[in-house]
Design an enzyme around this catalytic site. Structure first.
Site, mmCIF file in Angstrom:
data_model
loop_
_atom_site.group_PDB
_atom_site.id
_atom_site.type_symbol
_atom_site.label_atom_id
_atom_site.label_comp_id
_atom_site.label_asym_id
_atom_site.label_seq_id
_atom_site.Cartn_x
_atom_site.Cartn_y
_atom_site.Cartn_z
ATOM 1 N N PRO A 1 0.125 -1.495 0.396
ATOM 2 C CA PRO A 1 0.114 0.631 0.446
ATOM 3 C C PRO A 1 0.994 1.270 -0.201
ATOM 4 C CG PRO A 1 0.019 -1.242 2.300
ATOM 5 C CD PRO A 1 1.305 -2.141 1.376
ATOM 6 N N GLU A 2 0.431 2.281 -0.515
ATOM 7 C CA GLU A 2 0.558 3.296 -0.852
ATOM 8 C C GLU A 2 -0.745 4.628 -0.803
ATOM 9 O OE1 GLU A 2 3.273 5.286 -3.804
ATOM 10 O OE2 GLU A 2 3.975 3.463 -4.314
#
Length: 271
Positions: A2-3
């Site tokens: 995840p960003e």
DNA sequence: ATCGCCTCCTGCGCGC
DNA sequence: TGCGCGCAGGAGGCGA
């Protein structure tokens, strides 16, 4: 992995199942994440109502009357809401039992994530205190970013990915926004011009906003709270495209390691 | 203060 | 097929 857009997508996806709901049951299968899940998690949360859920940087904050759960998905973490009947998958480390026999499950093969409890105002917590501005908020400005690059010898990409400078810009979106800004990732941060900063900051905002709109980027295993993948990957200009033709000019995309991370750029479109 | 390297951990895809 | 290797979306911590 995840960003910011993936964390935001997760946050929005789970909110309806979590906010205003009482935690019925807490099951922890493994405590040993990057920081240990507190042993008293079940006592702390069982029977308590979650009053709010928000994202700060790539952290998730679950607000309760007596404190906050502070979570981070690390490199490989994900959350999903499932029926409590659903068999546990490998690498699912804890679950919060919710209304209607549903559970919020945390999956994290590499265990770089963390889930801890804090009674301080979360913005005062060591992990959050020194974070830079949110990229999509107005106080992340081109001028402030430009000023931060003065006298910095590290690369522009490393600077952009430093959470103390601006949060949420990970390896994918750093590569994409630098491409769209026409800037090479390996240039010294201090070589950035005011105009360059203007263009870059604008692209960071646009790329992140577009990725959120698309439900994040699914490279390998990211999925939203309902298990559906994000659709941003099909729009990637350079990330993970080493040797392939630039989608704008056809020149082969180059790969270069900066700060231990793979970086991708078009040698023709980016100066 | 800043930089650059190391670390945590598991899984996957590649070349042999 | 099986093995060993390098690499992966993060980021804190270390010594220089």
């Amino acid at each position: 992995m995840p960003e910011l857009p993936e964390v935001e997508t997760t946050c929005r996806g789970i909110a309806p199942f979590v906010v205003g709901k009482t935690v019925r049951k807490v099951t922890v299968r493994r405590h040993d994440l990057r920081l240990p899940i507190p042993r008293n998690f079940p006592q702390l949360l069982t029977g308590k109502r979650c009053l709010g859920l928000e994202r700060r940087a790539k952290y998730l904050l679950l607000r309760f009357a007596h404190g906050h759960v502070l979570g981070h998905l690390g490199m490989s973490g994900s959350l999903r809401v499932v029926s409590e009947q659903e068999p546990w998958r490998k690498h699912e480390h804890f679950a919060l039992g919710l209304a209607h026999k549903r559970e919020l499950r945390y999956h994290d093969p590499r265990r770089f994530g963390l889930w801890i409890w804090t009674t301080e105002p979360p913005e005062h917590h060591t992990l959050l205190r020194k974070l830079g501005p949110e990229p999509l908020q107005d106080h992340f400005t081109a001028e402030a970013f430009y000023q931060g690059t003065r006298k910095r010898t590290r690369s522009l990409k490393e600077h952009l990915m430093d959470p103390h400078v601006v949060v949420g810009v990970g390896n994918i979106y750093a590569a994409e926004s630098l491409f769209l800004a026409g800037l090479r990732p390996g240039r010294r941060a201090s070589a950035l011009t005011r105009h360059g900063s203007q263009v870059l900051v604008q692209q960071v905002k646009e790329v992140l906003a577009a990725a959120i709109q698309q439900g994040g980027t699914t490279l390998r295993d990211f999925a939203g709270a309902d298990g559906t993948p994000g659709y941003f990957a099909q729009h990637l200009w350079v990330y993970d495209r080493a040797g392939k033709p630039c989608r704008r000019c056809g020149t082969a995309i180059r790969q270069k390691v900066l700060g231990q991370r793979s970086s991708y750029y078009c040698p023709s479109c980016q100066k």
